[in-house]
Design an enzyme around this catalytic site. Structure first.
Site, PDB file in Angstrom:
ATOM      1  N   SER A   1       2.066  -2.976 -22.495  1.00 28.69           N
ATOM      2  CA  SER A   1       3.167  -2.282 -21.841  1.00 28.69           C
ATOM      3  C   SER A   1       4.246  -3.303 -21.516  1.00 28.69           C
ATOM      4  O   SER A   1       3.970  -4.507 -21.413  1.00 28.69           O
ATOM      5  CB  SER A   1       2.670  -1.629 -20.544  1.00 28.69           C
ATOM      6  OG  SER A   1       3.738  -1.223 -19.722  1.00 28.69           O
TER       7      SER A   1
ATOM      8  N   TYR B   1      -0.935  -2.013 -11.810  1.00 26.36           N
ATOM      9  CA  TYR B   1      -0.825  -1.743 -13.246  1.00 26.36           C
ATOM     10  C   TYR B   1      -0.376  -2.994 -13.996  1.00 26.36           C
ATOM     11  O   TYR B   1      -0.953  -3.362 -15.028  1.00 26.36           O
ATOM     12  CB  TYR B   1       0.157  -0.594 -13.477  1.00 26.36           C
ATOM     13  CG  TYR B   1       0.316  -0.194 -14.920  1.00 26.36           C
ATOM     14  CD1 TYR B   1      -0.690   0.515 -15.586  1.00 26.36           C
ATOM     15  CD2 TYR B   1       1.470  -0.510 -15.639  1.00 26.36           C
ATOM     16  CE1 TYR B   1      -0.543   0.892 -16.910  1.00 26.36           C
ATOM     17  CE2 TYR B   1       1.625  -0.129 -16.963  1.00 26.36           C
ATOM     18  CZ  TYR B   1       0.620   0.564 -17.600  1.00 26.36           C
ATOM     19  OH  TYR B   1       0.761   0.932 -18.911  1.00 26.36           O
TER      20      TYR B   1
END
Length: 223
Positions: free
Chosen positions: A124, A137
């Site tokens: 990501s 995250y």
């Protein structure tokens, strides 16, 4: 055989349909109708995995005799400030996003080595930059990057290629959830199409054997 985690929706299901014409697929998920229907559609093999419990993987994959590629696509995200997120959130996020890919790779690595295959980590933009509210995250994705980098160096002598793909915001149900957590609108047209990310992953898998695409960042292009 190409194994895709998180195959029942989002990037995973699009990727499965992209690869189906040229790959025999093993599609993993938590089970249920969506996974069953997708496997039936693509003539793929379903594999139920609980990514919150990586200790179960060794038994779950015992029946697999051949795996050429693993694509670690599954993930979870729960936004919140460091001051607010509990250890349960951190533990679940790290288990699904980091420990599960590490353990699944470990138990399948003998098969991957035998095929001189590929391991692809769908990371990501948060694996490159940590923004406020994204601590747990981003930490899991920074760790996933470290896992990929170490694995690449370790397995190069065995002919295993390792690629990290860093998509920015992609039009998926997961992005809808993120926008809800951020309190903003979801506009699919503002984000990368999941098919574009899938095509990028397929390109990495199909690269000539004398090339390794180590890190691929995917950003929105001009429209």
């Amino acid at each position: 055989m190409t194994l895709i985690t998180g195959a029942a929706g989002g990037i995973g299901s699009v990727l499965a349909r992209t690869l189906a014409p040229t790959h025999d697929l093993i599609l993993t998920g938590r089970g249920g109708q969506r996974l069953d229907d997708l496997c039936r559609e693509l003539k793929a093999r379903p594999l139920v995995l609980d990514l919150e419990h990586p200790q179960s993987f060794a038994e779950a994959v015992q029946s697999l005799s051949r795996v050429t590629n693993i694509i670690h696509n599954a993930g979870t995200v729960e936004l919140g400030a460091v001051a607010e997120q509990t250890h349960e959130t951190w533990t679940r996020t790290l288990a699904v996003n980091t420990v599960a890919p590490a353990e699944l790779t470990r138990v399948l690595l003998p098969l991957i080595r035998a095929e001189r295959g590929n391991v692809v980590f769908v990371n990501s933009g948060a694996g490159l930059t940590a923004n406020p509210g994204w601590g747990s995250y981003a930490a899991s994705k920074f760790a996933l990057r470290a896992l990929a980098d170490a694995l690449r160096a370790e397995e190069a002598p065995n002919g295993v290629r390792v690629t990290s793909v860093y998509p920015s915001r992609t039009a998926t149900p997961m992005q809808q959830k993120v926008r809800q957590q951020e309190g903003g609108p979801y506009d699919a047209d503002a984000y990368i199409d999941a098919a574009s990310v899938a095509a990028t992953i397929a390109f990495a898998l199909h690269a000539p054997r004398d090339a390794v695409l180590t890190d691929i960042t995917v950003r929105p292009g001009p429209r």
